[in-house]
Write a protein that holds these residues in place. Structure first.
Motif, PDB file in Angstrom:
ATOM      1  N   GLY A   1       0.793  -1.222   0.000  1.00  0.00           N
ATOM      2  CA  GLY A   1       0.000   0.000   0.000  1.00  0.00           C
ATOM      3  C   GLY A   1       0.825   1.272   0.000  1.00  0.00           C
ATOM      4  N   LYS A   2       2.132   1.153   0.142  1.00  0.00           N
ATOM      5  CA  LYS A   2       2.971   2.350   0.134  1.00  0.00           C
ATOM      6  C   LYS A   2       3.071   2.899  -1.285  1.00  0.00           C
ATOM      7  N   MET A   3       3.555   4.114  -1.356  1.00  0.00           N
ATOM      8  CA  MET A   3       3.664   4.847  -2.612  1.00  0.00           C
ATOM      9  C   MET A   3       2.274   4.914  -3.256  1.00  0.00           C
ATOM     10  N   PHE A   4       2.082   4.385  -4.465  1.00  0.00           N
ATOM     11  CA  PHE A   4       0.784   4.472  -5.133  1.00  0.00           C
ATOM     12  C   PHE A   4       0.019   3.154  -5.111  1.00  0.00           C
ATOM     13  N   GLY A   5       0.393   2.234  -4.246  1.00  0.00           N
ATOM     14  CA  GLY A   5      -0.271   0.939  -4.168  1.00  0.00           C
ATOM     15  C   GLY A   5      -1.756   1.030  -3.876  1.00  0.00           C
ATOM     16  N   LEU A   6      -2.151   2.015  -3.090  1.00  0.00           N
ATOM     17  CA  LEU A   6      -3.570   2.147  -2.733  1.00  0.00           C
ATOM     18  C   LEU A   6      -4.437   2.620  -3.895  1.00  0.00           C
ATOM     19  N   LEU A   7      -3.818   3.120  -4.957  1.00  0.00           N
ATOM     20  CA  LEU A   7      -4.611   3.567  -6.108  1.00  0.00           C
ATOM     21  C   LEU A   7      -5.391   2.414  -6.730  1.00  0.00           C
ATOM     22  N   MET A   8      -4.897   1.202  -6.585  1.00  0.00           N
ATOM     23  CA  MET A   8      -5.574   0.036  -7.174  1.00  0.00           C
ATOM     24  C   MET A   8      -6.999  -0.115  -6.648  1.00  0.00           C
ATOM     25  N   ALA A   9      -7.272   0.383  -5.470  1.00  0.00           N
ATOM     26  CA  ALA A   9      -8.629   0.310  -4.912  1.00  0.00           C
ATOM     27  C   ALA A   9      -9.623   1.034  -5.802  1.00  0.00           C
ATOM     28  N   TYR A  10      -9.158   2.013  -6.576  1.00  0.00           N
ATOM     29  CA  TYR A  10     -10.046   2.779  -7.456  1.00  0.00           C
ATOM     30  C   TYR A  10     -10.517   1.992  -8.670  1.00  0.00           C
ATOM     31  N   LYS A  11     -10.023   0.776  -8.869  1.00  0.00           N
ATOM     32  CA  LYS A  11     -10.581  -0.065  -9.925  1.00  0.00           C
ATOM     33  C   LYS A  11     -12.027  -0.422  -9.597  1.00  0.00           C
ATOM     34  N   ASP A  12     -12.359  -0.390  -8.334  1.00  0.00           N
ATOM     35  CA  ASP A  12     -13.702  -0.707  -7.848  1.00  0.00           C
ATOM     36  C   ASP A  12     -14.528   0.580  -7.780  1.00  0.00           C
ATOM     37  N   GLN A  13     -15.609   0.623  -8.533  1.00  0.00           N
ATOM     38  CA  GLN A  13     -16.450   1.831  -8.575  1.00  0.00           C
ATOM     39  C   GLN A  13     -16.975   2.201  -7.196  1.00  0.00           C
ATOM     40  N   ALA A  14     -17.296   1.204  -6.381  1.00  0.00           N
ATOM     41  CA  ALA A  14     -17.816   1.484  -5.032  1.00  0.00           C
ATOM     42  C   ALA A  14     -16.770   2.241  -4.206  1.00  0.00           C
ATOM     43  N   TYR A  15     -15.506   1.896  -4.372  1.00  0.00           N
ATOM     44  CA  TYR A  15     -14.446   2.608  -3.647  1.00  0.00           C
ATOM     45  C   TYR A  15     -14.389   4.056  -4.112  1.00  0.00           C
ATOM     46  N   TYR A  16     -14.442   4.262  -5.433  1.00  0.00           N
ATOM     47  CA  TYR A  16     -14.462   5.635  -5.959  1.00  0.00           C
ATOM     48  C   TYR A  16     -15.637   6.418  -5.373  1.00  0.00           C
ATOM     49  N   GLU A  17     -16.817   5.814  -5.353  1.00  0.00           N
ATOM     50  CA  GLU A  17     -18.004   6.511  -4.862  1.00  0.00           C
ATOM     51  C   GLU A  17     -17.849   6.933  -3.407  1.00  0.00           C
ATOM     52  N   GLU A  18     -17.065   6.188  -2.630  1.00  0.00           N
ATOM     53  CA  GLU A  18     -16.799   6.558  -1.240  1.00  0.00           C
ATOM     54  C   GLU A  18     -15.650   7.561  -1.119  1.00  0.00           C
ATOM     55  N   HIS A  19     -14.811   7.644  -2.152  1.00  0.00           N
ATOM     56  CA  HIS A  19     -13.613   8.489  -2.117  1.00  0.00           C
ATOM     57  C   HIS A  19     -13.445   9.252  -3.437  1.00  0.00           C
ATOM     58  N   PRO A  20     -14.366  10.170  -3.766  1.00  0.00           N
ATOM     59  CA  PRO A  20     -14.283  10.865  -5.061  1.00  0.00           C
ATOM     60  C   PRO A  20     -13.279  12.028  -5.087  1.00  0.00           C
ATOM     61  N   TYR A  21     -12.619  12.276  -3.975  1.00  0.00           N
ATOM     62  CA  TYR A  21     -11.663  13.386  -3.897  1.00  0.00           C
ATOM     63  C   TYR A  21     -10.297  12.886  -3.476  1.00  0.00           C
ATOM     64  N   ILE A  22      -9.267  13.582  -3.949  1.00  0.00           N
ATOM     65  CA  ILE A  22      -7.886  13.319  -3.580  1.00  0.00           C
ATOM     66  C   ILE A  22      -7.373  14.558  -2.865  1.00  0.00           C
ATOM     67  N   GLN A  23      -6.701  14.356  -1.759  1.00  0.00           N
ATOM     68  CA  GLN A  23      -6.057  15.458  -1.051  1.00  0.00           C
ATOM     69  C   GLN A  23      -4.587  15.444  -1.429  1.00  0.00           C
ATOM     70  N   PHE A  24      -4.101  16.515  -2.035  1.00  0.00           N
ATOM     71  CA  PHE A  24      -2.693  16.631  -2.404  1.00  0.00           C
ATOM     72  C   PHE A  24      -2.182  17.966  -1.897  1.00  0.00           C
ATOM     73  N   ASP A  25      -1.324  17.908  -0.905  1.00  0.00           N
ATOM     74  CA  ASP A  25      -0.789  19.114  -0.290  1.00  0.00           C
ATOM     75  C   ASP A  25       0.687  19.275  -0.639  1.00  0.00           C
ATOM     76  N   THR A  26       1.107  20.513  -0.803  1.00  0.00           N
ATOM     77  CA  THR A  26       2.518  20.826  -1.017  1.00  0.00           C
ATOM     78  C   THR A  26       2.997  21.641   0.177  1.00  0.00           C
ATOM     79  N   LEU A  27       4.241  22.053   0.147  1.00  0.00           N
ATOM     80  CA  LEU A  27       4.759  22.917   1.209  1.00  0.00           C
ATOM     81  C   LEU A  27       4.041  24.263   1.233  1.00  0.00           C
ATOM     82  N   TYR A  28       3.442  24.642   0.103  1.00  0.00           N
ATOM     83  CA  TYR A  28       2.891  25.978  -0.039  1.00  0.00           C
ATOM     84  C   TYR A  28       1.377  26.060   0.068  1.00  0.00           C
TER      85      TYR A  28
END
Length: 122
Positions: A10-37
């Protein structure tokens, strides 16, 4: 565009595979991406499988898009990633939206990739 290895733990981008399942997407339709700024929330517009093509192949190469000052080029990119989506996603993007693409290895085909494209929400 960000590429990360697909780790089974699950490290790095391993958890992205969960998005193959539409139900997972429907529960998680947003990505949080933060930078230093800044903190950033992105709404997913497409989840799809692809591969790295030969330079002579005429297939759509999502990994060659790095923004556009041209509305037609942007719209073409969005239309192509939406057409590849594993399942219907209502969210869309329009010229001027900031996009993020997360890409990782996917092993169902040689040189396979899984990608998620999302737009920044204000």
């Amino acid at each position: 565009m960000m590429y990360g290895h697909n780790r089974k733990n699950g490290k790095m981008f391993g958890l992205l595979m969960a998005y193959k399942d539409q139900a997972y997407y429907e529960e998680h339709p947003y990505i949080q991406f933060d930078t230093l700024y800044e903190k950033g929330t992105y709404e997913i517009i497409s989840v799809f499988l692809s591969k790295v093509y030969y330079t002579t192949d005429t297939n759509f190469k999502y990994y060659q898009f790095f923004g556009s000052q041209n509305p037609e080029q942007f719209e073409n990119y969005v239309e192509n990633v939406k057409a590849l989506s594993l399942y219907p996603i209502e969210a869309d993007a329009e010229f001027g939206d900031e996009l993020i693409t997360l890409s990782t290895c996917e092993y169902s085909v040689e040189n396979g990739r899984m990608a998620i494209v999302a737009k920044k929400v204000q």
